[in-house]
Write an enzyme that holds these catalytic residues in place. Structure first.
Site, PDB file in Angstrom:
ATOM      1  N   CYS A 286      88.371 -41.685 -41.879  1.00 38.31           N
ATOM      2  CA  CYS A 286      89.159 -42.236 -42.983  1.00 38.31           C
ATOM      3  C   CYS A 286      89.424 -41.252 -44.119  1.00 38.31           C
ATOM      4  CB  CYS A 286      88.587 -43.560 -43.489  1.00 38.31           C
ATOM      5  SG  CYS A 286      86.809 -43.711 -43.436  1.00 38.31           S
ATOM      6  N   ARG A 315      77.572 -38.124 -36.089  1.00 33.57           N
ATOM      7  CA  ARG A 315      76.630 -38.815 -36.968  1.00 33.57           C
ATOM      8  C   ARG A 315      75.214 -38.533 -36.512  1.00 33.57           C
ATOM      9  NH1 ARG A 315      79.759 -44.659 -37.480  1.00 33.57           N
ATOM     10  NH2 ARG A 315      81.673 -43.740 -38.313  1.00 33.57           N
ATOM     11  N   GLN A 333      86.748 -41.739 -31.600  1.00 32.33           N
ATOM     12  CA  GLN A 333      87.187 -43.090 -31.934  1.00 32.33           C
ATOM     13  C   GLN A 333      88.666 -43.308 -31.683  1.00 32.33           C
ATOM     14  OE1 GLN A 333      85.719 -43.004 -36.082  1.00 32.33           O
ATOM     15  NE2 GLN A 333      84.613 -44.860 -35.564  1.00 32.33           N
ATOM     16  N   ASP A 335      90.850 -44.584 -33.477  1.00 34.07           N
ATOM     17  CA  ASP A 335      90.883 -44.949 -34.886  1.00 34.07           C
ATOM     18  C   ASP A 335      92.303 -45.133 -35.405  1.00 34.07           C
ATOM     19  OD1 ASP A 335      89.492 -45.537 -37.164  1.00 34.07           O
ATOM     20  OD2 ASP A 335      88.548 -43.586 -37.361  1.00 34.07           O
ATOM     21  N   HIS A 337      94.329 -46.199 -39.463  1.00 32.93           N
ATOM     22  CA  HIS A 337      94.285 -46.743 -40.813  1.00 32.93           C
ATOM     23  C   HIS A 337      95.671 -47.250 -41.159  1.00 32.93           C
ATOM     24  CE1 HIS A 337      90.778 -44.163 -40.466  1.00 32.93           C
ATOM     25  NE2 HIS A 337      90.209 -45.070 -41.236  1.00 32.93           N
ATOM     26  N   LYS A 422      83.981 -56.554 -43.504  1.00 35.79           N
ATOM     27  CA  LYS A 422      84.398 -56.074 -42.189  1.00 35.79           C
ATOM     28  C   LYS A 422      84.309 -57.183 -41.149  1.00 35.79           C
ATOM     29  CE  LYS A 422      79.876 -54.043 -41.079  1.00 35.79           C
ATOM     30  NZ  LYS A 422      79.156 -52.947 -40.454  1.00 35.79           N
ATOM     31  N   HIS A 468      90.951 -50.479 -42.008  1.00 31.95           N
ATOM     32  CA  HIS A 468      90.323 -49.568 -41.046  1.00 31.95           C
ATOM     33  C   HIS A 468      90.172 -50.339 -39.738  1.00 31.95           C
ATOM     34  CE1 HIS A 468      88.394 -46.947 -44.321  1.00 31.95           C
ATOM     35  NE2 HIS A 468      88.796 -48.012 -44.991  1.00 31.95           N
TER      36      HIS A 468
END
Lengths: 593, 593
Positions: A286, A315, A333, A335, A337, A422, A468
């Protein structure tokens, strides 16, 4: 199905009472066979119960072995006929001490909890010191709906300073059908373990040279990754997403701007000092996408802007919690946005939920899913950024959107992310493994930290809101899930090898080679089993590798310019002209079945 | 074309002599106009020459400005008629000091170099202290084949402790045609600068929050990345490559095993200490692919195994040398490693060279390329790993393979990598920018360090040999090159936006919207110019964005269910039925033209 799906059946409390009652029955049966054993405690646990015993006072200090469990089970079934109710009575400390005078474990408990009041529970001839939590009638215990599973050692009261006791485990359900399903799931789970299949099917591995939690993807595993990414790219293009690409590292300033560093530093890899800056591996995409959006001014005409990135993040997870692909340190991911106006937020969130349903229900055939809606805990202001007004707005939109999506949901207070509420999309595979497939968030806070604005139709600047989302979660976790869900027998479009070509003797090498080339030219993934082995062995090998189609080539097929087709799960489909075979495969790939 | 292509024309030495002779002519002309100026030195440089003057002894201490250059040029052309030969004569220190007694710069040079012997060169009336290096006849200078380009300040002898002089630059070629081509290239290079176009066309950018040398790719830039990757993936699948995927970090042990750490540490990002290990960002993909190959035993039947990875690597480059996309710190390579037997090596290398030719000549239309073959310097044993036998073998194979490929090559001794010889594929864009498109290496050493073996047909183990190759180099460098090569006007298949749909008035919004949807449904990348502007402005905007096709929609087109097509570089193509337009575009995308 077990508990999760059983919300509509026997209620959870009653099921736990049933299991606890079975622990009493277990203790009674054990004492019938080993009358000198000392019983200690026996609670209900997930899917069943256990009871801990001290067998050191028995003759030869010997208690049951795993192979004796069926004897205990039989004794339990025999005794249940003599049981009726579970009667609870209060008892004084003095009477209790007298009743359990030969059992030091019970005496210790009486000493400790005596001042809170004690009770005993009677059923048949059996009496135990117990706080209660039983079914009313022993008739509710179906003799064929429980099973003792295994024996393990356990320290008295969990402390290694104490004596090692013998724990007997059992599982129990309301009906035999549920028990059978559970036992099947357990067996399946062992067979389907993605770590085991990942090795057998040569999909991924970990290397001591590279490090824990950092999977390397083989040729076959990479096919699955690439197919998933291609499918998501195409699908999301249709749903109005556009892709971007950003680096894997950035200066600390980026993560300070996003607000991650103070909250998240311990979960990130340590910084790299270079040229008076500290660089971090990104642990999330992000901040990069926000930096990208902030690069130029935006008009309301461009919104919603859905920016997708197949971004790999790193991570730090303690090595003890790493588990195959399901818990890793590096992952890619699916991912994106969504940058939008406040007015667009709800509809965008509904669309995100619908995209999830499309992926899971329509494509991967997963019927068992729900949304876990994580909201803030209003009493813990330090844990959640921003002010109440913003949080109220975000929570109200996300609740409304999830209701509109029609997907079942459960609320979890205090589980929100620091920058917003979330919605976790929870899925369950056929072996009852529940996974968080993806996390979706509404975020008013990070866009404000990056100063993200758009110019409205009125010529004025307004704040941007961000969603997200990552429906397929990470490649690693999702492929781990799919391996277990499909037991390695991937649908054709995802199969690393789609067709195994197997010639019966070396005489068909020429024709088989032509078939291999023709299939490859059509973009079909082929492996040629051309080693000097019997056809039976080749077929078995291809079946073990869960290849969807085996094209057997013998003398007959060579003459007829055809292939003899074996389909996974269906067996021999007979001879087929090559063109027809190709057509069938391409059609099946297209519909993703 | 300039020097590179001119190997067949005037030889390089003569061209340099011509340029140095022009420096004399420049000095003579300047002294005609500014007789009190002090001349210093005037060498030939790449593409031309310069001469440094001290004008502080002139009246008003004022020398020429850029706008005066044409006057000097005219004077040079006038004087050239009076010149014939360049006559060189030895001169004693004493005579030289006398001749240049009023010029402190020349006196300094005489003082310093006097004991090595001095010479002067005469042409026309002009005499200069000079070591020589001239053309024989001044007639070889074509008055229309040189040009003075600009004036800049330069310290005497390059030291800022000395006086600042005035440097006049010129360019010169054998013919006017070459000069014109060079000047056109210079103009084009400015217009085509990928940093400028990258911003105008919104393809990529750098962010202070993220860090220098770490490009972020916008939606449009990512289209180009994705299309290139897809194309390479499809092409390389046809050429027998299979993809793998590995992490971006690994423990130091991996890079110690590969042998990179001792040689390469300063070019890598600093280590990250975690759980008693040091992790490094990968600066190259090879150690990962080697670890992957080493994971299981291999038979000769599997070879050659061509493992490809679009891997992103990070290297430390000093911030001073970073330059747009051409020199970055993070980049994604079109990488692959070919694991093969010694016998397969030569043929595999020939195929790699042919794949390069396919990409560059056939797909990207680059005609100007050669291979720079980097071999070891046998006298520097410490710089190159392994023993002589292995190096001799590797160098012999690579030389033979390049000869067989038929691609022109030049040898560069001492430029090999530490683990083997390499063949750099050098390409030149239309603006004469030479780039190393990719580096290819033969490697006997790293596979041995990883203990890579295969089992031969004889059942015995043999060592694996590896070819490192990355024909499209890195996305970053290659896209930077392509932006300049195409001046941002990408071929249709690579264009971020393929069709701009522009409605003439708001009355066609409905029909234009339908066209947009229909084109998108066909997988064509469309941008809708639907803002409230004149059609002229919309077309100009789309042209500036170098969109290959503009579909103009007016009242007529709406009625006729057609589009009025404008093609980039060709202008108005008239009205076309939508189906025909789609067919034309899809065909053009398919042939990559």
């Amino acid at each position: 199905m077990a508990d999760f799906a059983k919300i509509t059946g026997m209620d959870k409390e009653k099921l736990q009472n049933l299991r606890h009652s079975l622990a009493h029955l277990l203790a009674a049966a054990v004492l019938e066979i080993w009358p000198h054993a000392k019983r200690t405690i026996g609670p209900a646990v997930e899917n069943g119960f256990y009871y801990d015993f001290d067998f050191s006072t028995e003759k030869h200090q010997s208690g049951p072995k795993n192979e004796d469990l069926h004897l205990i089970e039989e004794k339990m079934r025999e005794m249940i006929n003599g049981w009726d109710k579970f009667e609870k009575e209060d008892i004084s400390v003095k009477d209790a001490k007298k009743m359990f005078s030969d059992n030091p474990y019970k005496l210790e408990l009486i000493e400790e909890y005596g001042d809170q009041g004690l009770s005993i529970v009677k059923s048949g001839e059996f009496i135990d010191l117990c706080r209660g939590g039983h079914i009313e009638s022993a008739r509710d215990i179906k003799p064929n709906a429980f099973k003792l599973t295994h024996i393990a050692g356990a320290y008295w009261r969990g402390s290694e300073k104490n004596k090692m006791l013998t724990r007997i485990y059992g599982v129990a359900f309301e009906t035999k059908k549920e028990l059978d399903e559970y036992l099947w799931q357990q067996e399946e789970a062992k067979k389907r373990d993605h770590r085991k299949l990942g090795q057998e099917l040569d999909l991924f591995f970990f290397s001591d040279l590279v490090g824990p939690g950092l999977p390397l993807w083989t040729v076959k595993g990479t096919v699955i990754r690439d197919e998933l990414e291609k499918f998501a790219k195409e699908t999301e293009a249709k749903w109005g997403y556009q892709r971007v690409a950003t680096p894997h590292i950035a200066k600390s300033q980026l993560f300070e701007t996003s607000g991650h560093l103070p909250y998240y530093k311990d979960d990130m890899y340590p910084g790299m000092e270079l040229d008076d800056a500290t660089y971090y591996l990104k642990a999330m995409n992000c901040p990069m996408t926000m930096a990208l959006f902030s690069q130029k001014p935006h008009s309301y005409r461009e919104l919603p802007l859905r920016l997708a990135e197949y971004g790999t993040v790193y991570r730090y997870e303690r090595s003890g919690v790493l588990s195959g692909l399901l818990r890793v340190r590096g992952f890619t991911q699916n991912d994106a946005h969504i940058f939008c106006t406040e007015d667009q937020l709800e509809n965008e969130f509904v669309q995100v939920m619908k995209l999830h349903e499309y992926y899971y229900r329509d494509v991967f055939g997963i019927k068992d899913y729900y949304v876990r809606l994580s909201l803030r805990d209003k009493s813990k202001k330090d844990k959640f950024g921003g002010n109440d007004e913003i949080w109220d707005k975000a929570e109200s939109v996300i609740q409304s959107a999830i209701k509109k999506s029609g997907i079942p949901f459960q609320e979890a207070i205090g589980e929100a992310s620091f920058y917003g509420p979330k919605a976790d999309f929870q899925i369950k595979s056929v072996i009852d493994r529940e996974e968080t497939a993806s996390t979706n968030q509404i975020d008013f806070i990070m866009p404000a930290r990056f100063g993200l604005k758009y110019t409205g139709a009125n010529g004025k600047e307004h704040p941007i809101v961000v969603i997200h989302r990552a429906p397929l979660g990470s490649h690693e976790r999702f492929i781990g899930f799919l391996i277990e869900h499909y037991a390695g027998a991937f649908p054709l479009w995802l199969s690393p090898v789609q067709v195994a070509v197997a010639n019966i003797t070396d005489e068909q090498l020429g024709y088989a080679g032509e078939i291999v080339e023709k299939l490859r030219a059509e973009g079909i993934r082929v492996e040629w089993y051309n080693q000097n082995e019997t056809i039976g062995k080749k077929i078995r090998e291809a079946e073990l590798q869960k290849v969807p189609y085996i094209a057997v080539i013998g003398e007959k097929e060579t003459k007829a310019v055809s292939v003899a087709v074996r389909q996974r799960g269906e067996g021999d489909k007979g001879a087929m002209k090559l063109e027809k075979f190709i057509e069938k495969i391409k059609k099946e790939i297209k519909v993703k079945n």
